[in-house]
Design an enzyme around this catalytic site. Structure first.
Site, PDB file in Angstrom:
ATOM      1  CE  LYS A 283     -37.711  86.505 108.302  1.00  0.00           C
ATOM      2  NZ  LYS A 283     -37.196  86.686 109.673  1.00  0.00           N
ATOM      3  CD  GLU A 368     -25.816  92.672 118.722  1.00  0.00           C
ATOM      4  OE1 GLU A 368     -26.433  91.818 118.062  1.00  0.00           O
ATOM      5  OE2 GLU A 368     -25.643  93.851 118.329  1.00  0.00           O
ATOM      6  NE  ARG A 396     -22.596  94.986 115.548  1.00  0.00           N
ATOM      7  CZ  ARG A 396     -23.603  95.301 114.741  1.00  0.00           C
ATOM      8  NH1 ARG A 396     -24.673  94.540 114.712  1.00  0.00           N
ATOM      9  NH2 ARG A 396     -23.561  96.370 113.998  1.00  0.00           N
TER      10      ARG A 396
END
Length: 632
Positions: A283, A368, A396
């Site tokens: 990253k 979640e 969600r």
């Protein structure tokens, strides 16, 4: 004119030499740093997938072969290779280039939602459709991070993908060991074992340690390592990660070696059946300030210096930081307070709590639904969980809030960051649904602070409630100036402003503005304008708008008009609840509702979106004046 400027479609990559592909990657990386440092955006994730995305478009035939990014915040390189490289000055600006894939922008963009862990389900459906239509020559390609793989939907999709070996699904795992922050859990450990099995992690760690001592970082590190040892070869291995599923596996591949990735993807493209290609990337690759940033490697950034990476904006107190400080205080005062995050400890302000109380902090990954159900178990065992998520991601987990928390009347506090209009992150990141969704849950109490002082007091009131769930919601960005009430009523409603009726005309219209959360300054500005036009105006902040306080009903009966002002969706929002409460109490005062209409707000600044919906002081006052005039 560089190579990048000559690329109008992915087909143009087919004619480039291997050397030109490497040069193209370097140009893309420089363009990303230059443009994103000016506009802000997801810099680190996109720097990490430059070579990988070049290889994907070299091998596959987009849009015939759908390429679905999970999530699509790392699709900037894809956009550059599909004819949009010259539009990055408008990135995330109103009317400009979206920060995510956008079906309205290009035929190469297949999805728009930026919610994680859905890509495998999408390509599962695409590949099923191709099979039904006899289009066996088409591949459905998913680019999914190791962080997104912690989400349950990915495993539900894999269960279905693996059941049919006659569909061409290519799953490219972009393994950088991170989502927003380092990936956690058994999946991450399994990926680590695979890398270690090939000496990949040890080789990279030793190489980087030596080269960093010489001042080398980022892209130069990988280039130097590649000169010492050729990138990891494409290897077909036993399916260690997925032993029960039996999906073909290739890897791990150095995701910054275009030639190695092209070889692996070419194999995957021609393979009959589902296949996983495991690539290892870094990253922020190629930009030292991102690589060396310990928190999130510039996952998302505002405007920065393109050389040093230093932010150009002045740091101001934010809503998230205020919540974080109050949570720490609560943790010291109460041993039963525990905190839960879904892979976003930093963005939701839970990282300081994690440092202070590591044994009472839980990162469940991008999950979640699991976060809410796990919170119910924690509450059943006698703790008071604080679950901090972005408002958009609460969507969600509604089932778990309803069935696992509210039905059992459990003391769980849900803290919603980035509630309401978020702005430049686009339609799938706006948090405009939480009030409507949570207000239908029996026993749910919702707090909407207007400023930092109210955030602190409302959070403490929320965690003091032990007979059911609570929600505390606040917007993205800097704190608003504290706005003190003129009077607090017995049920906690704050009166922020009222007109002196003695100075008004006898026939002046009495307007009650019910301002929700961060809309207080705009509502007060509208009141000032309305008073100049001869209206009597009272502005109140319910603080706890759900359930509707009794004093709001009583005040409504004494006014000619009630106006609700909120930055959530109108249907099912606070305005709807107030209207229902007045009807139930036989109060016939009309209600004029102002908020977000039934749409998906496009990307723009928060202020621009609110202005578009008439939620400025001027717009609110004008709407009320016109409404009254039309009824008189």
């Amino acid at each position: 004119m560089g190579i990048l400027d000559s690329i109008q479609s992915p087909g143009d990559l087919k004619a480039l030499s291997k050397t030109q592909l490497v040069e193209l990657a370097a140009e893309i990386r420089q363009r990303l740093i230059e443009k994103v440092s000016a506009t802000g955006g997801h810099l680190g994730p996109n720097l990490g997938v430059v070579e990988l995305t070049v290889a994907i478009h070299r091998v596959f035939d987009s849009p015939r072969d759908p390429i679905v990014f999970d999530t699509s915040h790392q699709a900037y390189v894809h956009k550059m290779l599909t004819g949009r490289a010259d539009q990055f000055d408008t990135l995330r600006q109103k009317g400009g280039l979206s920060g995510y894939t956008d079906r309205g922008e290009s035929e190469h963009d297949w999805t728009e939602s930026s919610h994680a862990s859905a890509s495998l389900s999408t390509v599962d459906g695409l590949s099923k459709a191709f099979k039904i239509r006899g289009e066996s020559h088409r591949n459905a390609v998913a680019v999914v991070g190791d962080g997104a793989l912690t989400g349950g939907m990915c495993w539900e999709a894999l269960n279905n993908i693996s059941a049919d070996k006659d569909r061409n699904v290519v799953i490219i795992v972009n393994d950088n060991g991170r989502s927003y922050s380092p990936t956690i859990g058994g999946l991450s450990e399994n990926l680590g074992r695979i890398r270690a099995q090939h000496g990949y992690d040890e080789f990279m760690a030793l190489g980087k340690k030596r080269l960093k001592s010489m001042g080398w970082v980022g892209e130069r590190t990988f280039d130097a390592l590649h000169a010492v040892k050729e990138g990891v070869k494409s290897t077909v291995l036993p399916t260690e990660m997925f032993p029960e599923l039996g999906i073909k596996y290739i890897g791990p591949i150095n995701g910054h070696d275009i030639d190695a990735v092209v070889r692996a993807l070419s194999y995957a493209r021609d393979y009959d059946g589902p296949i996983i290609v495991h690539t290892v990337t870094e990253k922020g690759h190629g930009f030292a300030p991102a690589v060396n940033e310990p928190k999130d490697q510039m996952h998302s950034t505002g405007a920065i210096d393109p050389v040093t990476g230093v932010s150009k904006g002045q740091k101001q107190p934010g809503w998230t930081a205020a919540f974080s400080e109050e949570l720490i205080k609560a943790g010291h005062a109460r041993e039963d307070i525990v905190a839960i995050t879904a892979a976003m400890a930093g963005p939701t302000g839970l990282a300081p709590f994690q440092e202070e109380f590591p044994e009472r902090f839980f990162d469940v990954g991008i999950a979640e639904q699991h976060a809410m159900a796990s919170a119910s178990g924690l509450a059943l065992a006698g703790t008071h969980p604080v679950v901090a998520v972005y408002s958009t991601f609460l969507n969600r987990a509604v089932d778990q809030v309803v069935m696992d928390i509210a039905l059992l009347k459990l003391p769980v506090t849900i803290v919603l960051d980035r509630a309401g209009v978020t702005g430049s992150d686009g339609p799938s990141h706006n948090g405009v649904w939480d009030m409507a969704l949570m207000s239908i849950v029996p026993g749910m109490r919702i707090a909407a602070p207007r400023d930092g002082a109210r955030l602190r007091e409302l959070f403490n009131e929320a965690i003091a409630i032990e007979d059911g769930p609570t929600v505390v919601r606040f917007p993205k960005g800097n704190l608003l100036d504290d706005c003190e009430e003129l009077k607090r009523l017995d049920d906690g409603v704050d009166i922020l402003r009222y007109s002196d009726a003695a100075e008004s005309a006898a026939d002046a219209t009495d307007v009650l503005i019910v301002s929700i959360g961060a809309m207080s300054a705009r509502s007060l500005g509208a009141a000032e304008r309305l008073e100049a036009e001869g209206f009597n105006v009272t502005v109140v902040d319910p603080r706890w708008p759900v359930p509707v306080p009794q004093s709001i009903i009583a005040l409504a009966a004494d006014h000619d008009l009630v106006v609700t002002v909120e930055d959530g969706i109108l249907r099912g929002g606070v305005g709807s609840m107030v209207a229902e409460a007045l009807d139930a109490a036989d109060v016939d005062t009309p209600v004029h509702r102002l908020g977000v209409p039934g749409c998906f707000p496009k990307h723009a600044s928060r202020g621009e979106v609110l202005e578009e919906f008439g939620l400025t002081p001027e717009g609110i006052a004008e709407s009320i004046s016109e409404w009254v005039a039309a009824r008189s």
